[in-house]
Each structure stands twice: as C-alpha cells, then as structure tokens.
Design a protein around this motif. Structure first.
Motif, PDB file in Angstrom:
ATOM      1  N   THR A  43       0.925  -1.088  -0.309  1.00  0.00           N
ATOM      2  CA  THR A  43       0.013  -0.176  -0.197  1.00  0.00           C
ATOM      3  C   THR A  43       0.718   1.161  -0.045  1.00  0.00           C
ATOM      4  O   THR A  43       0.455   2.500  -0.155  1.00  0.00           O
ATOM      5  CB  THR A  43      -0.706  -0.026   1.270  1.00  0.00           C
ATOM      6  OG1 THR A  43      -0.280  -0.153   2.613  1.00  0.00           O
ATOM      7  CG2 THR A  43      -1.809  -1.197   1.011  1.00  0.00           C
ATOM      8  N   GLN A  44       2.189   1.043   0.410  1.00  0.00           N
ATOM      9  CA  GLN A  44       3.009   2.290   0.354  1.00  0.00           C
ATOM     10  C   GLN A  44       3.865   2.222  -0.821  1.00  0.00           C
ATOM     11  O   GLN A  44       4.729   1.107  -1.017  1.00  0.00           O
ATOM     12  CB  GLN A  44       3.887   2.392   1.478  1.00  0.00           C
ATOM     13  CG  GLN A  44       2.820   2.611   2.879  1.00  0.00           C
ATOM     14  CD  GLN A  44       3.630   3.020   4.028  1.00  0.00           C
ATOM     15  OE1 GLN A  44       4.716   3.535   3.832  1.00  0.00           O
ATOM     16  NE2 GLN A  44       3.002   2.812   5.194  1.00  0.00           N
ATOM     17  N   ARG A 102      -3.334   0.001   4.960  1.00  0.00           N
ATOM     18  CA  ARG A 102      -2.567   1.090   5.042  1.00  0.00           C
ATOM     19  C   ARG A 102      -2.534   1.893   6.341  1.00  0.00           C
ATOM     20  O   ARG A 102      -1.684   2.019   6.980  1.00  0.00           O
ATOM     21  CB  ARG A 102      -2.563   2.326   3.898  1.00  0.00           C
ATOM     22  CG  ARG A 102      -1.741   3.371   3.904  1.00  0.00           C
ATOM     23  CD  ARG A 102      -1.953   4.155   2.727  1.00  0.00           C
ATOM     24  NE  ARG A 102      -1.334   5.609   2.978  1.00  0.00           N
ATOM     25  CZ  ARG A 102      -1.429   6.583   2.072  1.00  0.00           C
ATOM     26  NH1 ARG A 102      -2.350   6.496   1.351  1.00  0.00           N
ATOM     27  NH2 ARG A 102      -0.725   7.772   2.446  1.00  0.00           N
ATOM     28  N   THR A 103      -3.698   2.181   6.809  1.00  0.00           N
ATOM     29  CA  THR A 103      -4.102   2.572   8.076  1.00  0.00           C
ATOM     30  C   THR A 103      -3.461   1.812   9.209  1.00  0.00           C
ATOM     31  O   THR A 103      -3.214   2.199  10.177  1.00  0.00           O
ATOM     32  CB  THR A 103      -5.537   3.096   8.223  1.00  0.00           C
ATOM     33  OG1 THR A 103      -6.015   3.876   7.156  1.00  0.00           O
ATOM     34  CG2 THR A 103      -5.918   3.736   9.433  1.00  0.00           C
ATOM     35  N   ARG A 151      -7.416  -1.301   0.511  1.00  0.00           N
ATOM     36  CA  ARG A 151      -5.988  -0.734   0.748  1.00  0.00           C
ATOM     37  C   ARG A 151      -5.882   0.345   1.588  1.00  0.00           C
ATOM     38  O   ARG A 151      -4.774   0.473   2.426  1.00  0.00           O
ATOM     39  CB  ARG A 151      -5.462  -0.411  -0.641  1.00  0.00           C
ATOM     40  CG  ARG A 151      -5.186  -1.696  -1.743  1.00  0.00           C
ATOM     41  CD  ARG A 151      -4.648  -1.185  -2.874  1.00  0.00           C
ATOM     42  NE  ARG A 151      -3.581  -0.534  -3.269  1.00  0.00           N
ATOM     43  CZ  ARG A 151      -2.315  -0.740  -3.074  1.00  0.00           C
ATOM     44  NH1 ARG A 151      -2.139  -2.063  -2.893  1.00  0.00           N
ATOM     45  NH2 ARG A 151      -1.221  -0.187  -3.139  1.00  0.00           N
ATOM     46  N   GLU A 165      -1.411  -0.295   9.102  1.00  0.00           N
ATOM     47  CA  GLU A 165       0.218  -0.466   8.937  1.00  0.00           C
ATOM     48  C   GLU A 165       0.332  -1.818   8.597  1.00  0.00           C
ATOM     49  O   GLU A 165       1.500  -2.166   9.187  1.00  0.00           O
ATOM     50  CB  GLU A 165       0.784   0.317   9.836  1.00  0.00           C
ATOM     51  CG  GLU A 165       0.836   1.805   9.801  1.00  0.00           C
ATOM     52  CD  GLU A 165       1.644   2.458  10.904  1.00  0.00           C
ATOM     53  OE1 GLU A 165       2.325   1.681  11.936  1.00  0.00           O
ATOM     54  OE2 GLU A 165       1.892   3.601  10.595  1.00  0.00           O
ATOM     55  N   ALA A 204       2.215   6.504  -0.312  1.00  0.00           N
ATOM     56  CA  ALA A 204       1.439   5.616  -0.643  1.00  0.00           C
ATOM     57  C   ALA A 204       1.045   5.932  -2.387  1.00  0.00           C
ATOM     58  O   ALA A 204       1.087   7.264  -2.631  1.00  0.00           O
ATOM     59  CB  ALA A 204       0.257   5.136  -0.007  1.00  0.00           C
TER      60      ALA A 204
END
Length: 357
Positions: A102-103, A271-272, A267, A274, A357
C-alpha cells in the motif's frame, strides 16, 4: 476467470503519443498469464498499439527456501519491478494486487485495478488426500499438515482449525503442487495433506481442477487478503499516456469501477493499520445492490486474539472509498487491533520507512 473485453467503443489510439509499451512483470507462469490478460485488454482498447511483457525474477522468486514472514524487505515482490518503471525501462507494472504494497515509492501510483471475480482462498488436497475422499479442511484428521507461508493463513488456521499442523510452503504454483503431491517423511508417508492457495491463481494457469474447496466468511469465518483476485497496474505518476491506458482498461473490463472502489477501500484499511504481507489482516468485500459490504479481521500471529469489523456503505468515488477504509481501520484500532499490531514486530520499521502511498 475474468475475460478481457473483445473491443471497446471508446478505443482511441490517436490519444497516445507512441505505439509500443512495455509491461514489467515477474516471470512466473501466473504472473505472465495475468500480464497477458492486461495486455490483451489494453490491445482491444488501443488497436495497433503493442503491449510487450518485460519479465524478471525478483528476490522473492530467487529465494524459495526462506519463509515469506522471515524476509526483511520492503515491497517483497515489487521493488525490482519498480526500479524498471522509474528508470523508464518499462511503462507499467502488472501485479497480483494482493502482493502490491500500500506504500509505493515516490513517483509510483496505482493506476488501475480490474479483473476480480474470485477473492477466496482455495484448499488444495494432495493426490493421496483426494484418494481418501477428503475435500475440506474439516475432513482432515487431527495432526494433518497444511502447507502455507502466509501469516494471515497461518493465524486463521491456528484459530479455526487448531488440530491441524502447519508447515512452510514456498515456490510458484507448480512447485508447491509438486511438493504437496511428492514430499514424504522419513517413513515414506506423505508430508502434506493439503495446501492453501489463491483460487484465482490456480484458475488463471489452468489448474482450477485442483481446487477441492474454497474458504470464505460464509463457510467457516475465513477472510482473504486485501486485493486478492484483482489485477493491479502500477504506473509512473504524471505519465499521461499510461493514465489514459488505465482509465480505458478499467472501463473495458467487467465491473471495473466496482473493483476499483473495493480495492481502494481495502488498501486504505490495510495502509491505516500499517499491515504488510507479514501481518495477519484479512478482508472480504462484496456489493449488496449499490452498497459495499466489508468484513475485516486483524489477528495475532498465534491466532489467539482477533478484532473484527463489518460495515456496509454506499460508495461513489475514490475519496468516499478511502474514507470508508479509514473508518473501518479506525474502528478496529479502537477495539484493540492497535494493541495486536504493536506486538507484531515483523516489517514494522520497514513500513514506517515506506514513504508515500
């Protein structure tokens, strides 16, 4: 299996400044099959334009012995492909979206997501297990060995099927199937009773007949990976030609916009939180009329603790999808997912260093 459209009413090769594009991809049979799907769909949108695969072997492909969760590398499957993209050696990257972090590196963005019609994990029984009539994980005797190298799958196996044993299983699809059917213990008994793979991958390489059963929330509370079953296209930010390619690719493939919104939601959730590929986070998204229904779970590696969420929301665009993913993740953190993730040290520093991201 999702099919590329035969033609598109908005095909407009004159919009492009060149007639040849290269697609970076891993060189496995599955990666090449998926790249061909994308290339075929793009060719139907832009007649007279060629889209050529540029396959390469990534670090994770070269090392088939180390368990996936033991790798200490950001973007395990992707960073070498991204080097090709950023250097201009290729124009886009074809991904299994579940393997796409995601990053992304600065200058790279997710340009498209498409062709997602099977999101579930599959149970693949060994030939010996098939002879015994075993089809599902519930059929396996206590102590049977299931192969996987995914922490998400390991955690769910430990929680949902605690009587089964788990052994690391790496390699491409054909390598894993060979190990499944041929590896034996010292006494000559089969080492593996079953393994777990993405159902879509098996179908895309013509091995759908090896699927014994599929795992889902409805059948046992199992959740798949973020983006599982979808194809992703990574592009250079600001490349107008390739942005046009991506827009028409999603329009030309079945349910393209819905897949895009599913993927953006999932995603952002990941992503949030991590969570990388070494963190046990599962998700299942489905459309109920015009609302996106999402279930997600964050588990401890040993499967002993979990935090789940289930929400449904009307989503009309990118911003709303990402806001929904954020809200799902925030609810999970408030309910204890943050504490679980704090205890998981795998990939934490890598993720923190990941950039935009």
């Amino acid at each position: 299996m999702a099919q590329a459209a035969e033609s598109h009413p908005h095909a407009a090769p004159s919009l492009l400044s060149k007639s040849h594009f290269t697609i970076s991809t891993r060189q496995s049979a599955l990666a090449l099959a998926q790249t061909t799907l994308i290339a075929t769909a793009l060719s139907s949108c832009f007649p007279g334009t060629t889209f050529a695969p540029l396959p390469m072997e990534t670090i994770a492909d070269k090392d088939q012995k180390t368990a996936l969760y033991a790798f200490n590398a950001k973007s395990l499957w992707t960073f070498e492909l991204e080097d090709q993209l950023l250097s201009g050696k290729s124009d886009l990257i074809a991904h299994s979206l579940k393997d796409m972090p995601t990053q992304l590196p600065e200058g790279c963005i997710l340009g498209a997501a498409c062709m997602r019609d099977e999101k579930r994990d599959a149970v693949v029984m060994s030939l010996a297990s098939v002879e015994k009539g075993w089809k599902t994980l519930r059929d396996l005797p206590d102590g049977s060995v299931v192969g996987t190298s995914s922490t998400r799958r390991i955690a769910q196996l430990k929680r949902l099927y605690p009587a089964l044993k788990i052994a690391d299983m790496r390699g491409n699809i054909n390598t894993r199937l060979r190990k499944l059917d041929s590896d034996v213990d010292e006494d000559g008994t089969p080492k593996f009773a079953a393994l777990i793979l993405a159902a879509t991958g098996l179908k895309r390489v013509g091995l759908g007949d090896r699927v014994s059963a599929c795992l889902s929330w409805e059948d046992g509370g199992w959740l798949g990976a973020v983006g599982q079953g979808a194809l992703g296209v990574e592009v250079r930010e600001g490349d107008i030609d390739v942005e046009r390619l991506c827009q028409l690719l999603m329009q030309s493939t079945h349910e393209g916009n819905k897949v895009w919104l599913e993927v953006l939601t999932e995603r952002m959730l990941l992503r949030t939180l991590e969570g990388g590929c070494s963190v046990p986070i599962g998700v299942e998204s489905n459309w109920v009329e015009d609302q996106l229904d999402v279930r997600a779970v964050c588990m401890s590696v040993d499967g002993q603790r979990e935090v789940r969420t289930h929400q449904r929301k009307m989503i009309n665009g990118k911003e709303e999808a990402e806001a929904f993913g954020l809200a799902l993740a925030q609810e999970m953190v408030e309910n204890g997912a943050g504490e679980i993730l704090k205890e998981i040290t795998l990939n934490r520093k890598i993720i923190a260093d990941g950039g935009g991201a």
